[in-house]
Design a protein around this motif. Structure first.
Motif, short mmCIF file in Angstrom:
data_model
loop_
_atom_site.label_atom_id
_atom_site.label_comp_id
_atom_site.label_asym_id
_atom_site.label_seq_id
_atom_site.Cartn_x
_atom_site.Cartn_y
_atom_site.Cartn_z
N LEU A 105 0.81 -1.22 0.00
CA LEU A 105 0.00 0.00 0.00
C LEU A 105 0.84 1.27 0.00
N ARG A 106 2.14 1.13 0.12
CA ARG A 106 2.98 2.33 0.14
C ARG A 106 2.85 3.16 -1.14
N PRO A 107 2.82 2.54 -2.34
CA PRO A 107 2.59 3.36 -3.54
C PRO A 107 1.24 4.07 -3.53
N VAL A 108 0.20 3.43 -2.95
CA VAL A 108 -1.11 4.08 -2.86
C VAL A 108 -1.02 5.32 -1.98
N GLU A 109 -0.31 5.21 -0.86
CA GLU A 109 -0.14 6.37 0.02
C GLU A 109 0.64 7.48 -0.69
#
Length: 489
Positions: A211-215
């Motif tokens: 989820l880091r790219p989403v953040e």
């Protein structure tokens, strides 16, 4: 050793009553935490079921093996009894069978494999034996005083010794099986929670990395305001769903930027168009106020009326264009006789201006749509032809290959090939001086294009055929609309 039993049965009604509240609370958790909780719960439930299943299978397997051993030794002893070869000490086949005894009908021990037993005393088993044992079923007897004592798996069989019935009993200790099960249970109790913690930690960190790219996309999107829609989100290196999301968001930003540019241009063009007639009206009013002249006032008032009518037409055009660009306009979808609309507008113009319009080629044509919007299409096409025609206008309507074709031609200068798509844009004038003098605002064909597109049709500009070939030689605007024939409610 006792079998595991499920003794707890939850009150299903209470659980269902609490589900909505729990679901709402669960929905407020972060996605990362929810994924971790769900994955951990699934793994914990799977390990619990697998652990219980393993223990039950191990218990069943060991008990079955012990029962087989006990029955086998009972059969061996029965064979000795039937051949009258039984001695006080029964030979043992090793450590598998802990004790074998032969009892008479009164329960007195006749023979035993347990070294140190006195055949003259009672046996080590309860007498009378439990009914399942007498029926031939193996069962567990607890706390027998054999050796170190404990639980034993017992099998029984009746035989005949010198004409008397005797009972052959074989008992196998459950100590080793219980120790094995206990060891496995301890391993599961310690290992399963540790494995669940490891799974939770792995899922938590994996979800965080996923989820880091989403953040990152969320933070970048927060930095983009309505004044810098030209910016785009950075695309992740991986070609996965996150990359596809970033591409979709960038495409949305491109559409928002285009809409913002169009809106600003529309406002600027509208302000420019409104400023010209307002400036003219103000100048003429100032002349009337500061330099009154009875001979001049009447012509100035007539010019003022022309400017006011031009301003009114411009405002009406802007409103009509705004309605036509509404993504969900409240237009009806009734069956409209387009030929009646066309002929009605032709008669009205003839009554008001006396202008002649050739409508001899108008035939029946039924479409599905909004009658007022389609009437505006006809009005704008006729007004456009009137402003550019030298003297002749022709309107045609007919059915062509399942579609309704509407064409309006004039004998004016025509439209250059390079401008035949641009004329349907807002505030487009190919001849600025002539368009302003005749009241054109550059919105008529733009409104036609939007209304026709909403009705599922198309509009194009062409050069009409020369007069010698049956045409008028000027511009020819062609509208195609889906026919309503065969699809009428």
């Amino acid at each position: 050793m006792t079998a595991l039993q499920a003794r707890y049965r939850p009150a299903l009604g209470r659980i269902r009553a609490r589900l909505p509240r729990g679901s709402a609370a669960f929905g407020k958790l972060t996605l990362r935490l929810r994924v971790t909780l769900v994955a951990t719960a699934i793994v914990a439930a799977s390990l619990g079921l697998a652990g219980v299943g393993l223990l039950l299978w191990l218990e069943h397997s060991m008990v079955s093996g012990l029962d087989t051993t006990a029955r086998q030794h009972v059969d061996d002893v029965v064979s000795l009894v039937e051949r009258d070869r039984l001695h006080t000490i029964i030979p043992s086949n090793g450590a598998d069978v802990d004790v074998t005894e032969v009892l008479d009908s009164s329960g007195r021990m006749l023979a035993s494999s347990y070294v140190g037993s006195d055949p003259s005393v009672a046996g080590h088993f309860p007498y009378p034996l439990p009914a399942p044992l007498r029926a031939g079923h193996a069962m567990t007897l607890e706390d027998l005083s054999i050796g170190d004592g404990g639980d034993f798996r017992v099998a029984v069989r009746t035989a005949s010794l010198r004409g008397e019935d005797v009972t052959v009993i074989a008992a196998v200790s459950l100590g080793q099986a219980e120790r094995t099960e206990h060891t496995l249970t301890i391993g599961l109790v310690i290992g399963c929670p540790a494995f669940i913690v490891l799974v939770a930690w792995t899922v938590w960190h994996t979800a965080g990395r996923t989820l880091r790219p989403v953040e990152t996309l969320r933070r970048h999107a927060m930095d983009i305001s309505d004044t810098d829609l030209h910016r785009r989100l950075g695309l992740p290196a991986s070609r996965d769903e996150i990359h596809a999301l970033a591409v979709t968001l960038n495409e949305m930003l491109a559409r928002l930027e285009a809409a913002s540019v169009t809106q600003r241009r529309f406002v600027a063009d509208a302000a420019h168009e409104l400023r010209s007639p307002l400036t003219a009206i103000r100048a003429q009013l100032e002349v009337l106020v500061h330099y009154p002249d009875p001979e001049r006032d009447r012509p100035v008032a007539a010019a003022l009326l022309d400017d006011v009518e031009r301003l009114h037409d411009l405002v009406e055009g802007l409103l009509a264009l705004a309605r036509s660009e509404n993504p969900a306009p409240r237009w009806s979808h009734d069956v409209v006789d387009l030929d009646e609309v066309v002929l009605g507008e032709v008669r009205r113009r003839h009554a008001l201006t006396g202008a002649g319009i050739d409508a001899s080629s108008v035939s029946a044509g039924r479409v599905r749509g909004d009658a007022d919007a389609l009437r505006r299409v006809v009005v704008n096409l006729l007004d456009n032809a009137r402003r550019h025609a030298a003297g002749r206008i022709r309107i045609e309507l007919g059915r062509r290959e399942g579609e309704i074709e509407l064409t309006v031609s004039d004998d004016g200068a025509g439209i250059p090939a390079a401008d035949r798509e641009r004329v349907f844009e807002r505030f487009t004038r190919l001849d600025e001086a002539r368009s302003r003098d005749t009241g054109g605002s550059g919105l008529g064909l733009a409104i036609v294009s939007h209304v026709v597109a909403h009705h599922g049709g198309s509009v194009t500009a062409h050069a009409d055929q020369p007069p010698g070939e049956g045409g008028l030689g000027g511009a020819r605007i062609r509208v195609l609309l889906p026919s309503a024939e065969g699809n009428i409610d």
